[in-house]
Design a protein around this motif. Structure first.
Motif, PDB file in Angstrom:
ATOM      1  N   LEU A   1      76.472  13.649  20.470  1.00 55.46           N
ATOM      2  CA  LEU A   1      77.565  14.418  19.856  1.00 55.46           C
ATOM      3  C   LEU A   1      77.172  14.774  18.427  1.00 55.46           C
ATOM      4  N   ARG A   2      76.522  15.927  18.266  1.00 50.63           N
ATOM      5  CA  ARG A   2      75.975  16.316  16.972  1.00 50.63           C
ATOM      6  C   ARG A   2      77.058  16.613  15.943  1.00 50.63           C
ATOM      7  N   ASP A   3      78.222  17.038  16.397  1.00 48.78           N
ATOM      8  CA  ASP A   3      79.290  17.383  15.461  1.00 48.78           C
ATOM      9  C   ASP A   3      80.024  16.154  14.919  1.00 48.78           C
ATOM     10  N   VAL A   4      79.755  14.994  15.481  1.00 48.62           N
ATOM     11  CA  VAL A   4      80.378  13.775  14.950  1.00 48.62           C
ATOM     12  C   VAL A   4      79.544  13.303  13.768  1.00 48.62           C
ATOM     13  N   ARG A   5      79.987  13.674  12.571  1.00 42.63           N
ATOM     14  CA  ARG A   5      79.313  13.259  11.342  1.00 42.63           C
ATOM     15  C   ARG A   5      80.204  12.216  10.686  1.00 42.63           C
ATOM     16  N   ALA A   6      79.926  10.963  11.004  1.00 34.23           N
ATOM     17  CA  ALA A   6      80.774   9.856  10.545  1.00 34.23           C
ATOM     18  C   ALA A   6      80.220   9.267   9.253  1.00 34.23           C
ATOM     19  N   ALA A   7      81.123   8.855   8.375  1.00 33.23           N
ATOM     20  CA  ALA A   7      80.697   8.273   7.098  1.00 33.23           C
ATOM     21  C   ALA A   7      81.845   7.466   6.505  1.00 33.23           C
ATOM     22  N   VAL A   8      81.482   6.417   5.780  1.00 30.51           N
ATOM     23  CA  VAL A   8      82.473   5.618   5.041  1.00 30.51           C
ATOM     24  C   VAL A   8      82.651   6.231   3.662  1.00 30.51           C
ATOM     25  N   TYR A   9      83.904   6.414   3.277  1.00 31.48           N
ATOM     26  CA  TYR A   9      84.239   6.960   1.960  1.00 31.48           C
ATOM     27  C   TYR A   9      85.103   5.922   1.258  1.00 31.48           C
ATOM     28  N   ASP A  10      84.460   5.088   0.414  1.00 33.72           N
ATOM     29  CA  ASP A  10      85.221   4.061  -0.299  1.00 33.72           C
ATOM     30  C   ASP A  10      84.637   3.876  -1.691  1.00 33.72           C
ATOM     31  N   GLY A  11      85.041   2.808  -2.349  1.00 37.50           N
ATOM     32  CA  GLY A  11      84.609   2.595  -3.724  1.00 37.50           C
ATOM     33  C   GLY A  11      83.116   2.361  -3.869  1.00 37.50           C
ATOM     34  N   ASP A  12      82.435   1.972  -2.786  1.00 36.58           N
ATOM     35  CA  ASP A  12      80.993   1.733  -2.836  1.00 36.58           C
ATOM     36  C   ASP A  12      80.174   2.974  -2.512  1.00 36.58           C
ATOM     37  N   THR A  13      80.826   4.086  -2.147  1.00 42.27           N
ATOM     38  CA  THR A  13      80.099   5.298  -1.748  1.00 42.27           C
ATOM     39  C   THR A  13      79.561   6.031  -2.969  1.00 42.27           C
ATOM     40  N   PRO A  14      78.255   6.321  -3.040  1.00 41.32           N
ATOM     41  CA  PRO A  14      77.684   7.040  -4.186  1.00 41.32           C
ATOM     42  C   PRO A  14      78.301   8.425  -4.346  1.00 41.32           C
ATOM     43  N   THR A  15      78.263   8.930  -5.563  1.00 45.77           N
ATOM     44  CA  THR A  15      78.902  10.211  -5.891  1.00 45.77           C
ATOM     45  C   THR A  15      78.332  11.357  -5.056  1.00 45.77           C
ATOM     46  N   GLU A  16      77.005  11.439  -4.937  1.00 45.48           N
ATOM     47  CA  GLU A  16      76.397  12.541  -4.196  1.00 45.48           C
ATOM     48  C   GLU A  16      76.794  12.495  -2.726  1.00 45.48           C
TER      49      GLU A  16
END
Length: 818
Positions: free
Chosen positions: A138-153
């Motif tokens: 499933l190429r369209d599933v772009r999962a990522a954690v977005y929290d206080g530890d996530t770098p700015t970029e």
């Protein structure tokens, strides 16, 4: 671990002379076969194929039911046991919707937002989710954690390209909703909102999350999205009611659990008395009291911390739960049983891990066994306050099996999914039955036919803990509690209305999403000049951020950083509400088994400077409290002139000093004053007033009355968690032989959160059962003058003086309604 081995292991652990009589009850939960359904016809075929590759040829019945309801647009809560596979219930519809455009270009875009109460849980879900999506192609599933530890970029990339974003309520409040314009692409396609472990959202934190979810729904509607909400919960009472209150609209519950269950042997364990313990050296040589630095209060049990300070008494003292858990952990690791120990506090986690390591090292010296030294090195502590890289490394090591044991706070109660965990030890009542079963559920996660596991509850010397180990019927076969929280709390709603207005002007009529009292609060805010009222609605006009007005987790402000003065390195953090009690000047602070002493707490800069030291003393903060009644909201006659009241009170608490105690004997060596500012709390309370002639007629004279009231207050606080989803540390209390507002003998129990959390109100609603359980607990305790298992409180700033157990028993008899 094979089925049947767990019971044999439990018998073996309790066999030594030093532990005779510790095991009070054994409960066997047999293995249960699973019940399968079928994949919904709309499921992406690539997903079905990928799951088949993992050995999943069909979903369990609860997974199918939840997935179908969510796909049809019905908000749903899945309330089934730990490790029952709730995740698949939302993954099927969400991943199918996101991947639909790869199969049909005409399909609408879709995104999903996942909320977890802890970072560990979000990180673990990301690993599993991304692996499944990659396996299915499933190429369209772009999962990522977005929290206080996530770098700015990386944050920038997630906003632009993420389709399955995992975050937490805090980041949603502070990092997503304030800048929702940057998330417009994601929000326009938002199809599903997943709220995992929703039973943890209780008390004031639950009230805050309820407001955040309403704000999210409102912002999504602005982008013409109507996402379906899928909630996952541990087994709880009336999950559809709690979930509906959380999101602000009707929710359907799925509660029939179709997953298989490994056999689980559960033991209830009461530590023996110190006098009976031998063969391990002097336990006081390495033991600290259970806890993490508390805030005792003069004439009050204040909810500002969680220290288990030992109290003076003549009755035999039982070994602390942390001591017993360390011994059990050492024995289990010696037998190569991978074990997770849950403790009540950060300090408890550190002490259990270091104590178990020390015991194994001592055994290695006695038996000349190098293997024990190696196993001792594979025991670690895990808790909040560690840096992110430390937490991730510990999680990976436990998952791989490199670590054989972790002693953890409840930070791992909802965290990583581990296969092959053999045993769980819970050191001290975790607050609710739901939490206890959730922690037990970390063991026995394997679905092999002959799998079995061991779970142990080790009681502290505490009224509720003691009651549970001697009344197993209060745990087994009893419905778990319903989540208690109050979304209408004005102290919670007011800052969220400000935040909502700063995100998007609140148009006339839109305020209804927040509740029936929202309009009145908006009018008040406009009158105060905080908001600007126009014919079309309410607007935020101030220059500062409205989102900084809200503290979701009730920590009382900015976390305090703990910095080693010599090197400038950051050791960790402690929440603002606990800073006065845990890192005051002179406090002993423990990090990863190493002791530090606080040189100075800078309240204004939110930093505590420490130096490395191994003192032979512990520190115990002392505080003073006062309580004033602000509004009586309910008042009713109880019996014989006694009145039961509920309303708003103002509690002022100030840490005034601390005791220095010998680590071996707990003798008080010194007492030092502190100059810290008072903290004032406006909250809800329940209280009883008793006519003086009634107490005198029962034989409680003026000299005994303060001790009787004080002891009854302690006991009532300890038993309220049986009725409400609160912990002893979530509530406080105060008693007075003559309170200035009631002009009568009075016992108060109050919520430890601004505006109240619903706990005191729950006590008022079921006061008869509360009094009955409290009276029964005192009557059943065999001590003569009072002990930590009945009326002695671990957080009493008066040193548990005065206390009268006989007076409390008589007093509760006056309050008891048969």
């Amino acid at each position: 671990m094979r089925a049947g081995v767990a019971r044999d292991l439990l018998t073996e652990l309790s066999a030594p002379l030093t532990r005779r009589g510790c095991l009070t009850h054994i409960e066997e939960r047999p293995r249960r076969a699973g019940r399968q359904g079928s994949f919904p016809e709309w499921t992406d075929p690539r997903l079905v194929e990928a799951l088949a590759g993992r050995g999943i040829t069909a979903p369990w019945i609860h997974q199918e039911q939840a997935a179908r309801l969510a796909h049809d647009g019905q908000d749903v809560v899945i309330a089934t046991a730990t490790a029952s596979g709730k995740s698949l219930g939302y993954q099927l519809p969400a991943l199918t919707a996101i991947g639909a455009r790869e199969l049909d270009i005409r399909a609408p875009r879709a995104t999903a937002l996942y909320l977890a109460p802890t970072k560990a849980l979000a990180a673990d879900q990301l690993t599993n989710l991304q692996a499944l999506a990659d396996q299915a192609g499933l190429r369209d599933v772009r999962a990522a954690v977005y929290d206080g530890d996530t770098p700015t970029e990386q944050r920038r990339w997630i906003r632009r390209h993420g389709t399955f974003v995992l975050t937490n309520p805090d980041m949603l409040h502070f990092g997503i909703l304030p800048g929702h314009e940057q998330w417009a692409h994601f929000l326009r396609a938002l199809r599903y909102i997943v709220v995992d472990e929703c039973h943890t959202y209780r008390g004031v934190f639950g009230s805050h999350v309820a407001m955040v979810l309403r704000r999210l729904r409102r912002v999504a509607a602005h982008y013409r999205a109507e996402p379906t909400v899928v909630l996952a919960s541990a087994t709880t009472a009336n999950p559809e009611i709690s979930a509906s209150r959380l999101i602000g609209r009707d929710v359907v519950a799925v509660t029939e659990d179709g997953s298989p269950r490994a056999g689980l042997t559960i033991g209830l364990w009461e530590p023996g008395t110190v006098a009976r313990v031998d063969g391990r050296g002097d336990p006081a040589a390495w033991e600290e009291p259970d806890g993490d630095g508390g805030a005792p209060a003069v004439d009050a049990d204040a909810p500002a911390g969680d220290e288990e300070a030992p109290a003076r008494r003549e009755d035999p003292v039982r070994r602390a739960a942390t001591t017993e858990a360390a011994g059990l952990l050492a024995d289990l690791v010696q037998r190569d049983v991978q074990t997770l120990v849950f403790t009540r506090s950060r300090r408890g986690a550190e002490l259990v891990a270091s104590g178990a390591r020390r015991l194994l090292e001592q055994k290695a010296q006695q038996t000349d066994g190098p293997g024990l030294v190696e196993r001792a090195s594979r025991i670690a502590a895990y808790r909040g306050g560690y840096l992110a890289r430390e937490r991730r490394a510990l999680e990976d090591s436990l998952r791989s099996g490199e670590l054989r044991a972790l002693a953890s706070t409840n930070a791992l109660e909802l965290g990583i999914d581990i296969a092959g965990l053999d045993a769980v030890v819970v050191a001290g009542w975790p607050g609710t039955r739901a939490s206890l079963w959730q922690q037990f559920g970390r063991a026995g996660r394997s679905q092999e036919a002959d799998a079995g596991a061991l779970a142990l509850f080790v009681a502290r010397e505490d009224p509720l803990d003691t009651y549970v180990v001697h009344h197993p019927e209060s745990l087994f076969g009893v419905e778990v509690e319903a989540a208690v929280f109050d979304p209408a709390n004005p102290y919670v709603m007011t800052p969220h209305l400000c935040a909502a207005a700063s995100e998007l002007a609140i148009r006339d009529g839109e305020e209804e999403i927040f509740g029936p009292t929202a309009r009145e609060l908006l009018t008040t805010l406009a009158r105060r000049g905080v908001l600007r009222a126009r014919a079309s609605g309410w607007y935020w006009t101030l220059s500062e951020s409205a989102h900084d007005l809200t503290d979701l987790r009730g920590s009382g402000g900015e976390p305090v950083r703990i910095v080693e003065q010599a090197t400038g390195s950051l050791l960790g953090t402690v929440d603002a509400a606990s800073a006065h009690t845990q890192v005051h000047d002179g406090a002993v602070y423990i990090h990863q088994g190493r002791s530090f002493v606080v040189d100075h707490l800078d309240v204004d800069q939110a930093v505590a400077f420490v130096h490395r030291e191994d003192p032979l003393h512990s520190t115990h903060p002392q505080s003073a409290s006062t309580l004033r009644i602000r509004q009586v909201e309910r008042e009713a006659p109880w019996k014989d002139g006694v009145r039961l009241c509920f309303g708003t009170v103002e509690v002022t608490d100030q840490v005034t000093g601390y005791q220095v105690r010998d680590v071996y004997t707990q003798a008080v060596l010194a007492q030092h004053p502190l100059d810290l500012p008072p903290r004032t709390l406006t909250t809800k309370a329940v209280w009883w007033t008793l006519p003086r002639e009634l107490t005198e007629g029962a034989g409680i004279d003026a000299e005994e009355l303060p001790g009787a009231l004080h002891a009854a207050e302690h006991a009532a606080i300890s038993m309220l968690p049986l009725l409400a989803t609160c912990d002893r540390w979530d509530i406080g209390g105060l008693s007075a032989a003559h309170h200035e507002d009631t002009e009568a003998p009075t016992i108060f129990v109050y919520d430890g959160a601004p505006g109240g959390a619903g706990f005191a109100e729950r006590g008022a609603d079921d006061a008869a059962a509360w009094v009955r359980a409290t009276a029964d607990m005192i009557a059943a305790c065999p001590c003569a003058a009072g002990c930590p298992a009945c009326v002695v409180s671990p957080k009493c700033g008066n040193g548990n003086e005065p206390l009268s157990k006989p007076g409390a028993a008589t007093l509760l008899g006056l309050l008891r309604q048969e």
